[in-house]
Scaffold this motif. Sequence first.
Motif, PDB file in Angstrom:
ATOM      1  N   ALA A  46      24.171 -58.581 -74.246  1.00 59.49           N
ATOM      2  CA  ALA A  46      23.081 -57.884 -74.885  1.00 59.49           C
ATOM      3  C   ALA A  46      23.492 -56.777 -75.989  1.00 59.49           C
ATOM      4  CB  ALA A  46      22.076 -57.321 -73.740  1.00 59.49           C
ATOM      5  N   TRP A  47      24.401 -56.095 -75.690  1.00 56.15           N
ATOM      6  CA  TRP A  47      25.046 -55.079 -76.553  1.00 56.15           C
ATOM      7  C   TRP A  47      25.466 -55.682 -77.994  1.00 56.15           C
ATOM      8  CZ3 TRP A  47      26.183 -51.184 -79.555  1.00 56.15           C
ATOM      9  CH2 TRP A  47      27.563 -50.948 -79.878  1.00 56.15           C
ATOM     10  N   HIS A  48      26.438 -56.743 -77.854  1.00 61.06           N
ATOM     11  CA  HIS A  48      26.870 -57.224 -78.745  1.00 61.06           C
ATOM     12  C   HIS A  48      25.923 -57.887 -79.657  1.00 61.06           C
ATOM     13  CE1 HIS A  48      31.456 -56.795 -78.299  1.00 61.06           C
ATOM     14  NE2 HIS A  48      30.574 -55.964 -77.359  1.00 61.06           N
ATOM     15  N   GLY A  96      26.859 -45.109 -70.910  1.00 62.91           N
ATOM     16  CA  GLY A  96      26.034 -45.781 -69.746  1.00 62.91           C
ATOM     17  C   GLY A  96      26.821 -47.491 -69.973  1.00 62.91           C
ATOM     18  N   GLY A  97      26.848 -47.817 -71.336  1.00 60.65           N
ATOM     19  CA  GLY A  97      27.645 -49.103 -71.293  1.00 60.65           C
ATOM     20  C   GLY A  97      28.865 -49.258 -70.615  1.00 60.65           C
ATOM     21  N   HIS A  98      29.739 -48.096 -70.724  1.00 60.71           N
ATOM     22  CA  HIS A  98      30.903 -48.070 -70.021  1.00 60.71           C
ATOM     23  C   HIS A  98      30.828 -47.588 -68.670  1.00 60.71           C
ATOM     24  CE1 HIS A  98      33.159 -48.765 -74.100  1.00 60.71           C
ATOM     25  NE2 HIS A  98      32.467 -49.616 -73.643  1.00 60.71           N
ATOM     26  N   THR A  99      29.646 -47.498 -67.901  1.00 59.89           N
ATOM     27  CA  THR A  99      29.563 -47.397 -66.584  1.00 59.89           C
ATOM     28  C   THR A  99      29.716 -48.613 -65.867  1.00 59.89           C
ATOM     29  OG1 THR A  99      28.216 -45.449 -67.065  1.00 59.89           O
ATOM     30  CG2 THR A  99      27.912 -46.578 -64.704  1.00 59.89           C
ATOM     31  N   LEU A 100      29.159 -49.683 -66.235  1.00 56.86           N
ATOM     32  CA  LEU A 100      29.195 -51.088 -65.765  1.00 56.86           C
ATOM     33  C   LEU A 100      30.461 -51.835 -66.206  1.00 56.86           C
ATOM     34  CD1 LEU A 100      25.363 -51.777 -65.602  1.00 56.86           C
ATOM     35  CD2 LEU A 100      27.038 -51.001 -63.491  1.00 56.86           C
ATOM     36  N   GLY A 101      31.056 -52.770 -65.546  1.00 59.71           N
ATOM     37  CA  GLY A 101      31.853 -53.706 -66.021  1.00 59.71           C
ATOM     38  C   GLY A 101      33.622 -53.187 -66.461  1.00 59.71           C
ATOM     39  N   ARG A 102      34.051 -53.795 -67.123  1.00 63.30           N
ATOM     40  CA  ARG A 102      35.468 -53.425 -67.143  1.00 63.30           C
ATOM     41  C   ARG A 102      35.955 -54.272 -68.401  1.00 63.30           C
ATOM     42  NH1 ARG A 102      39.769 -56.325 -65.310  1.00 63.30           N
ATOM     43  NH2 ARG A 102      40.293 -54.715 -63.741  1.00 63.30           N
ATOM     44  N   THR A 103      37.293 -53.731 -68.791  1.00 65.02           N
ATOM     45  CA  THR A 103      38.289 -54.311 -69.774  1.00 65.02           C
ATOM     46  C   THR A 103      38.999 -55.422 -69.260  1.00 65.02           C
ATOM     47  OG1 THR A 103      39.778 -52.820 -69.694  1.00 65.02           O
ATOM     48  CG2 THR A 103      37.775 -52.279 -71.295  1.00 65.02           C
ATOM     49  N   HIS A 104      39.302 -56.247 -70.075  1.00 62.80           N
ATOM     50  CA  HIS A 104      39.984 -57.592 -69.484  1.00 62.80           C
ATOM     51  C   HIS A 104      41.472 -57.657 -70.443  1.00 62.80           C
ATOM     52  CE1 HIS A 104      35.884 -58.036 -68.240  1.00 62.80           C
ATOM     53  NE2 HIS A 104      36.603 -58.816 -67.090  1.00 62.80           N
ATOM     54  N   GLY A 105      42.549 -57.681 -69.795  1.00 65.22           N
ATOM     55  CA  GLY A 105      44.011 -57.872 -70.572  1.00 65.22           C
ATOM     56  C   GLY A 105      44.979 -57.744 -69.696  1.00 65.22           C
ATOM     57  N   VAL A 121      42.138 -62.509 -70.576  1.00 67.09           N
ATOM     58  CA  VAL A 121      42.262 -61.663 -71.663  1.00 67.09           C
ATOM     59  C   VAL A 121      41.281 -61.663 -72.582  1.00 67.09           C
ATOM     60  CG1 VAL A 121      43.957 -60.966 -73.504  1.00 67.09           C
ATOM     61  CG2 VAL A 121      44.661 -61.963 -71.240  1.00 67.09           C
ATOM     62  N   SER A 122      40.325 -60.552 -72.650  1.00 71.76           N
ATOM     63  CA  SER A 122      39.463 -60.465 -73.604  1.00 71.76           C
ATOM     64  C   SER A 122      39.958 -59.591 -74.770  1.00 71.76           C
ATOM     65  CB  SER A 122      37.991 -59.943 -73.133  1.00 71.76           C
ATOM     66  OG  SER A 122      37.574 -61.139 -72.036  1.00 71.76           O
ATOM     67  N   SER A 123      39.744 -58.320 -74.536  1.00 76.63           N
ATOM     68  CA  SER A 123      39.943 -57.318 -75.746  1.00 76.63           C
ATOM     69  C   SER A 123      41.743 -57.199 -75.454  1.00 76.63           C
ATOM     70  CB  SER A 123      39.141 -56.125 -75.548  1.00 76.63           C
ATOM     71  OG  SER A 123      39.520 -55.582 -74.036  1.00 76.63           O
ATOM     72  N   GLY A 124      42.148 -57.397 -74.502  1.00 72.14           N
ATOM     73  CA  GLY A 124      43.614 -56.967 -74.172  1.00 72.14           C
ATOM     74  C   GLY A 124      43.720 -55.499 -73.564  1.00 72.14           C
TER      75      GLY A 124
HETATM   76  C1  HEM Z   1      32.808 -46.885 -79.383  1.00 70.29           C
HETATM   77  C2  HEM Z   1      31.994 -47.856 -79.202  1.00 70.29           C
HETATM   78  C3  HEM Z   1      32.450 -49.163 -78.168  1.00 70.29           C
HETATM   79  C4  HEM Z   1      33.580 -49.743 -78.366  1.00 70.29           C
HETATM   80  C5  HEM Z   1      34.972 -49.206 -79.052  1.00 70.29           C
HETATM   81  C6  HEM Z   1      33.863 -50.671 -77.004  1.00 70.29           C
HETATM   82  C7  HEM Z   1      34.808 -51.433 -76.612  1.00 70.29           C
HETATM   83  C8  HEM Z   1      34.651 -52.068 -75.524  1.00 70.29           C
HETATM   84  C9  HEM Z   1      35.798 -52.936 -75.269  1.00 70.29           C
HETATM   85  C10 HEM Z   1      37.358 -53.135 -75.790  1.00 70.29           C
HETATM   86  C11 HEM Z   1      35.605 -53.557 -73.945  1.00 70.29           C
HETATM   87  C12 HEM Z   1      36.274 -54.435 -73.244  1.00 70.29           C
HETATM   88  C13 HEM Z   1      36.011 -56.200 -73.313  1.00 70.29           C
HETATM   89  C14 HEM Z   1      36.586 -56.733 -72.573  1.00 70.29           C
HETATM   90  O1  HEM Z   1      38.001 -56.919 -72.551  1.00 70.29           O
HETATM   91  O2  HEM Z   1      36.085 -57.622 -71.731  1.00 70.29           O
HETATM   92  C15 HEM Z   1      34.003 -53.181 -73.737  1.00 70.29           C
HETATM   93  C16 HEM Z   1      33.555 -53.770 -72.881  1.00 70.29           C
HETATM   94  C17 HEM Z   1      32.182 -53.398 -72.515  1.00 70.29           C
HETATM   95  N1  HEM Z   1      31.301 -52.667 -73.226  1.00 70.29           N
HETATM   96 FE1  HEM Z   1      31.856 -51.654 -74.935  1.00 70.29          FE
HETATM   97  N2  HEM Z   1      32.424 -50.468 -76.551  1.00 70.29           N
HETATM   98  C18 HEM Z   1      31.723 -49.715 -77.138  1.00 70.29           C
HETATM   99  C19 HEM Z   1      30.363 -49.258 -76.969  1.00 70.29           C
HETATM  100  C20 HEM Z   1      29.501 -49.958 -76.099  1.00 70.29           C
HETATM  101  C21 HEM Z   1      28.146 -49.637 -75.889  1.00 70.29           C
HETATM  102  C22 HEM Z   1      27.257 -48.793 -76.709  1.00 70.29           C
HETATM  103  C23 HEM Z   1      27.751 -50.391 -74.779  1.00 70.29           C
HETATM  104  C24 HEM Z   1      26.658 -50.601 -74.340  1.00 70.29           C
HETATM  105  C25 HEM Z   1      25.412 -49.784 -74.494  1.00 70.29           C
HETATM  106  C26 HEM Z   1      28.813 -51.153 -74.262  1.00 70.29           C
HETATM  107  C27 HEM Z   1      28.828 -51.819 -73.335  1.00 70.29           C
HETATM  108  C28 HEM Z   1      30.207 -52.666 -72.736  1.00 70.29           C
HETATM  109  C29 HEM Z   1      30.141 -53.284 -71.544  1.00 70.29           C
HETATM  110  C30 HEM Z   1      28.857 -53.406 -70.462  1.00 70.29           C
HETATM  111  C31 HEM Z   1      31.422 -53.844 -71.199  1.00 70.29           C
HETATM  112  C32 HEM Z   1      31.974 -54.394 -70.046  1.00 70.29           C
HETATM  113  C33 HEM Z   1      32.027 -55.842 -70.131  1.00 70.29           C
HETATM  114  C34 HEM Z   1      32.460 -56.717 -69.219  1.00 70.29           C
HETATM  115  O3  HEM Z   1      32.358 -56.103 -67.906  1.00 70.29           O
HETATM  116  O4  HEM Z   1      32.736 -57.760 -69.119  1.00 70.29           O
HETATM  117  N3  HEM Z   1      29.776 -50.660 -75.105  1.00 70.29           N
HETATM  118  N4  HEM Z   1      33.579 -52.378 -74.704  1.00 70.29           N
END
Ligand code: HEM
Length: 488
Positions: A104-106, A308-317, A366-369
């Motif tokens: 939804a964010w992207h 808030g966005g980075h409260t849920l989920g994770r990065t993949h690499g 591997v999504s973002s690394g």
């Molecule tokens: C400075 C801004 C941001 C950067 C550089 C950033 C970067 C990233 C990166 C690198 C990932 C990892 C993707 C992966 O490897 O799967 C990620 C995941 C995520 N981001 Fe961000 N993000 C930003 C802002 C936001 C915002 C504003 C939200 C939502 C309001 C958000 C929500 C998420 C969520 C939910 C995930 C987890 C995805 C998963 O669990 O598969 N991000 N983000």
Amino acid sequence: MLRSVGFLGWAVLAAASEMRSDDFPNYDQGTIPAWKDLASLRGAHPAAQVMSKAEYHRQLKSLDIPRLYREIAALMTSSRPYWPADGPQDGDVPSYAGLFARLAWHCSGSFRLINDTHAAGGCEGARQRHWPENEWRDNTNLDKARGLLAEVKLQFGDVSWSDLMTFAGTAAIKLSGGPAKKFCFGRMDDVNGDRSIPLGVEGVTQCRGSKFCKSDAECPNSFRWPEQNDTDHARCNIEQPKHRLQASHSVGLIYVYPEGPELKSTADGYNSNFVHNRSPKLSALEVRDTFRDRMGWTDRETVALIGGGHTLGRTHGNCNLTGTKWAQAPYNNVGPYFEATPGSLRGPTDGTCGTGAEAGRGKNTVSSGFEGPWTRSPSRWNYDFFDALLSEEWVPAKSPYGADQWHTRNETSKFARTMRLTADVSLVADKIYRPIVEEYAADHAQFDADFADAWFKLVHRSEDHPHKDDLEKDAGVCTSFEFTTLLP
Ligand code: HEM
């Protein structure tokens, strides 16, 4: 051609996959292959007919919103073998909450506000399913999220993809225990990605001869910070030819470069003992450049949204691809090779990463690394993001893939299994963002309230409805999730 470990990470996923689409039921519903889109843009195929806005808005009046919510809830917690849900690898329950929230964010975060007067992008139109958005490196693996959601789409036929993607992200937050106040339906889908072309085109490998073929990957108007290493990527100025609207780093990374700028060895703060010297201070300037100057967010909304966005989920690499075909051309070319291939499911899902049934999937993606969660319970809403940002000392580290990230200096800390991106750490390095981080760490209710407001604005603004209330005024089909109190 732009190259670096982190950047390459995004490009690697822009690669043809050997996973067949019949391995992933309904995958093809969620992503239109580039060759089909390009044909439609060239006029070779008439665009599919969609119902009128008046008719869609009329039909929405009878949408069973609680049932839609329940179906998303059932999907979110039921891990599918063809794309296993995250959670268990971080000691939490399986959940697609992070994946759906990122979807939804992207989809929504392509929104651009120009001079406070003209808007472009946003999720309405659902152009993330189409070329060029489905080829942007930032959208890696969101084809899987759309493929999963296609199960719900098939049940609710006429609900638009843009309504479904934004509602699924909002429901995911709510279902995880996070704050969501209200959601309004009524977004119309586009029949192709035409309206995203001004945001930037990347990935033109199989597009020879078309007027859309020129990749915008490199920005003609670019700069480096004075303290930035000369071999590090240049940044894109806000002014570009034909008023192009990409974010501060490049086309394809539509938000912010997560690794941040690498310092020169002569710059203040450079430390040759560190595994990288990414600058959180400079990264904060890039976050502000994109969030405030290009998307129209306040500093407060920016901090609330990222936290808030980075409260849920994770990065993949969780995999080093050096020496594999994924580290070679054409797979690592800037510009996606993948979507131009009919039936492609992208990325190294062929078993190169990991072993066993989950090779190339689940914890071996591997999504973002980058690698790791931001919090100790990435499937459930929590307050670790700001708490740990302030309480821990974050030091440069590398992911298994080789991307530059940050870990806690204290390896026995309760947060030691979490990670941060340079763009996250930037929030405490910047003198304007830091007091907001401190406020949110001290007052979780305030953070929840601000995040809910910012998220509402995020998923409701678009080129067609530039103000947060426009959609409600237009379609008038909203929910405040009252029904969730009645759900078991
Ligand atoms: C400075 C801004 C941001 C950067 C550089 C950033 C970067 C990233 C990166 C690198 C990932 C990892 C993707 C992966 O490897 O799967 C990620 C995941 C995520 N981001 Fe961000 N993000 C930003 C802002 C936001 C915002 C504003 C939200 C939502 C309001 C958000 C929500 C998420 C969520 C939910 C995930 C987890 C995805 C998963 O669990 O598969 N991000 N983000």
